[in-house]
Design an enzyme around this catalytic site. Structure first.
Site, PDB file in Angstrom:
ATOM      1  N   GLU A  47      11.982   2.507  14.007  1.00  0.00           N
ATOM      2  CA  GLU A  47      11.104   3.594  13.553  1.00  0.00           C
ATOM      3  C   GLU A  47       9.873   3.627  14.440  1.00  0.00           C
ATOM      4  OE1 GLU A  47       9.642   2.814   9.549  1.00  0.00           O
ATOM      5  OE2 GLU A  47       9.686   0.662   9.914  1.00  0.00           O
TER       6      GLU A  47
ATOM      7  N   LYS B 167       6.457  -1.771   1.994  1.00  0.00           N
ATOM      8  CA  LYS B 167       5.250  -1.169   2.583  1.00  0.00           C
ATOM      9  C   LYS B 167       4.087  -2.150   2.421  1.00  0.00           C
ATOM     10  CE  LYS B 167       3.108   3.337   3.292  1.00  0.00           C
ATOM     11  NZ  LYS B 167       3.196   3.308   4.739  1.00  0.00           N
TER      12      LYS B 167
ATOM     13  N   TYR C   3       0.828  -1.206   0.000  1.00  0.00           N
ATOM     14  CA  TYR C   3       0.000   0.000   0.000  1.00  0.00           C
ATOM     15  C   TYR C   3       0.858   1.249   0.000  1.00  0.00           C
ATOM     16  CZ  TYR C   3       0.751   1.008   5.026  1.00  0.00           C
ATOM     17  OH  TYR C   3       1.302   1.334   6.248  1.00  0.00           O
TER      18      TYR C   3
ATOM     19  N   ARG D 192      -7.893 -20.473  -1.755  1.00  0.00           N
ATOM     20  CA  ARG D 192      -6.879 -20.250  -0.719  1.00  0.00           C
ATOM     21  C   ARG D 192      -5.746 -21.273  -0.800  1.00  0.00           C
ATOM     22  NH1 ARG D 192      -5.242 -21.575   4.389  1.00  0.00           N
ATOM     23  NH2 ARG D 192      -4.441 -19.831   5.616  1.00  0.00           N
TER      24      ARG D 192
ATOM     25  N   ARG E  81       8.082   4.264  -4.666  1.00  0.00           N
ATOM     26  CA  ARG E  81       8.130   3.290  -3.562  1.00  0.00           C
ATOM     27  C   ARG E  81       7.114   2.168  -3.796  1.00  0.00           C
ATOM     28  NH1 ARG E  81       7.392   5.426   2.373  1.00  0.00           N
ATOM     29  NH2 ARG E  81       5.275   5.704   1.592  1.00  0.00           N
TER      30      ARG E  81
END
Ligand code: PDD
Length: 295
Positions: free
Chosen positions: A181, A149, A32, A102, A51
Site C-alpha cells: 500500500e 491501525k 487511531y 514504564r 475499524r
C-alpha cells in the site's frame, strides 16, 4: 485554537496535557482513526468506528465507549469546531493503553487515554486534478500487522520522508516484489481495463476509502480484482491511484520519475473521482453511498 476532546472533556487543543508515562507516548501502544466530515456531517463514520473496534480488539484494549457514545462525543467535537471558513474537517482520534509505570507488559488496571482533534480537509487542488501527483516506490519495512491501525508509524514516516526528498507526494511500499500500500494510503492500478488492488492481508490496512472505491468501480461497470500486484505491473499500468480518507482518490501520474501511461490523470480515475464527490454530497441526504448506475 481548535477544540479537542480529551478524556471526557472538551478543551482548547493547546490545553491538552499528556503524561510522559502514557503508553501511547512511550511504546506507541495505541490505535487511531482519521474520519472525514464535510459541511458538518461525518462521512462513513460507522465504517471508521467498526475499524476502530477491530484495531482495539487486535491490541486487546477494551473499547472505552460503545458506538453511540463515540458518535455523541465526536458530534460534540464537530459542533464546537464549526467554522464556515473550514467546513470540511478530518477528525483524528487516538486511544492509548493509558498511563502506567514504564513496563512493556500491560498494566494491571488500564484507563485508556482518548484524544480527538480536528484539522481542515482541503478540496483536491485544481493542479492535482489536472496533473496528478508523483509517487516513488520504497521498501516496505513495517511490522507484520499493518492491518491494525496502530500509531507505531516510524517506517511509514521514513518512507513518506524519502518520497518528499525525491519531490514526490507519496511512497508506494513494496514487499517481496509486490505492492502492499502507500505510506498513508491504499494503492490501486488500472491494467487493461481492470481495477486491481492488493487483497486484504496482514500487510495492508483495510482502508475505508479503498472499500468505497471498489464499490464505486463495480457500480460504474469496471471489473475489479483484489489480487497480488507485482511491482513490475506498475510500470505498465494505465493508471495508478492512491486512496485515503483525507486525500480521497489521488491519480499518480509519475512513478519513480517516469510518466504513468501518458502522464495525465486517466479516464477511469476521472469517473471514480466524480462518483466519489457524488457519494460525499449524498452521504447526508440519502442512506445510499453509491451514485446511480453508469455514473
Ligand atoms: N491514513 N493505509 C495506510 C497505511 C494509511 O495510513 C491509511 C490512511 C490508509 C487509507 O485508509 P482510509 O481510506 O481508511 O483513510 C491506508 C490516515 C489518513 C492517516 O494516517 O492520516
Amino acid at each position: 485554537m481548535s477544540i479537542a476532546y480529551f478524556n471526557g472533556e472538551y478543551l482548547p487543543l493547546d490545553a491538552v496535557r499528556i503524561s510522559p508515562l502514557d503508553r501511547g507516548f512511550l511504546f506507541g501502544d495505541s490505535v487511531y482513526e482519521v474520519i472525514p466530515s464535510y459541511g458538518g456531517h461525518f462521512f462513513l463514520l460507522d465504517q471508521h468506528l467498526q475499524r476502530l473496534t477491530r484495531s482495539l480488539a487486535a491490541i486487546r484494549l477494551p473499547s472505552p465507549y460503545g458506538p453511540t457514545q463515540w458518535r455523541e462525543r465526536l458530534d460534540g467535537l464537530l459542533q464546537r469546531n464549526a467554522d464556515p471558513a473550514t467546513p470540511d474537517l478530518g477528525i483524528y482520534l487516538q486511544v492509548t493503553r493509558g498511563v502506567a509505570p514504564r513496563d512493556h507488559a500491560f498494566p494491571g488496571e488500564v484507563r485508556p487515554t482518548v484524544l480527538a482533534m480536528v484539522s481542515p480537509i482541503r478540496p483536491l487542488p485544481a493542479t492535482t486534478r489536472r496533473q496528478g501527483i508523483a509517487a516513488v516506490t520504497a521498501p516496505d519495512q513495517r511490522w507484520a500487522r499493518c492491518d491494525i491501525k496502530a500509531t507505531t508509524l516510524l517506517a511509514n514516516v521514513l518512507a513518506r520522508q524519502a518520497a518528499t526528498e525525491q519531490g514526490a507526494q507519496e511512497a508506494i511500499l513494496l514487499r517481496d516484489g509486490h505492492v502492499t500500500e502507500g505510506a498513508a494510503s491504499n494503492a490501486f492500478a488500472v491494467l487493461e481495463g481492470v481495477v486491481v488492488t492488493p487483497p486484504l492481508t496482514a500487510t495492508v490496512l483495510p482502508g475505508v476509502t479503498r472499500s468505497l472505491v471498489l464499490d464505486l468501480a463495480r457500480n460504474a461497470g469496471y471489473p475489479v480484482c483484489e489480487r497480488d500486484l507485482a511491482a513490475s505491473e506498475l510500470q505498465r499500468a494505465d493508471e495508478i491511484w492512491l486512496t485515503s480518507s483525507t486525500r480521497e482518490v489521488l491519480p499518480v501520474t509519475r512513478l519513480d520519475d517516469h510518466p504513468v501511461a501518458d502522464g495525465r490523470p486517466g479516464p477511469v480515475w476521472q469517473q471514480i473521482h466524480a462518483a466519489y464527490q457524488h457519494a460525499k454530497s449524498e452521504a447526508h441526504t440519502s442512506a445510499s453511498m453509491l451514485p446511480p448506475e453508469g455514473m
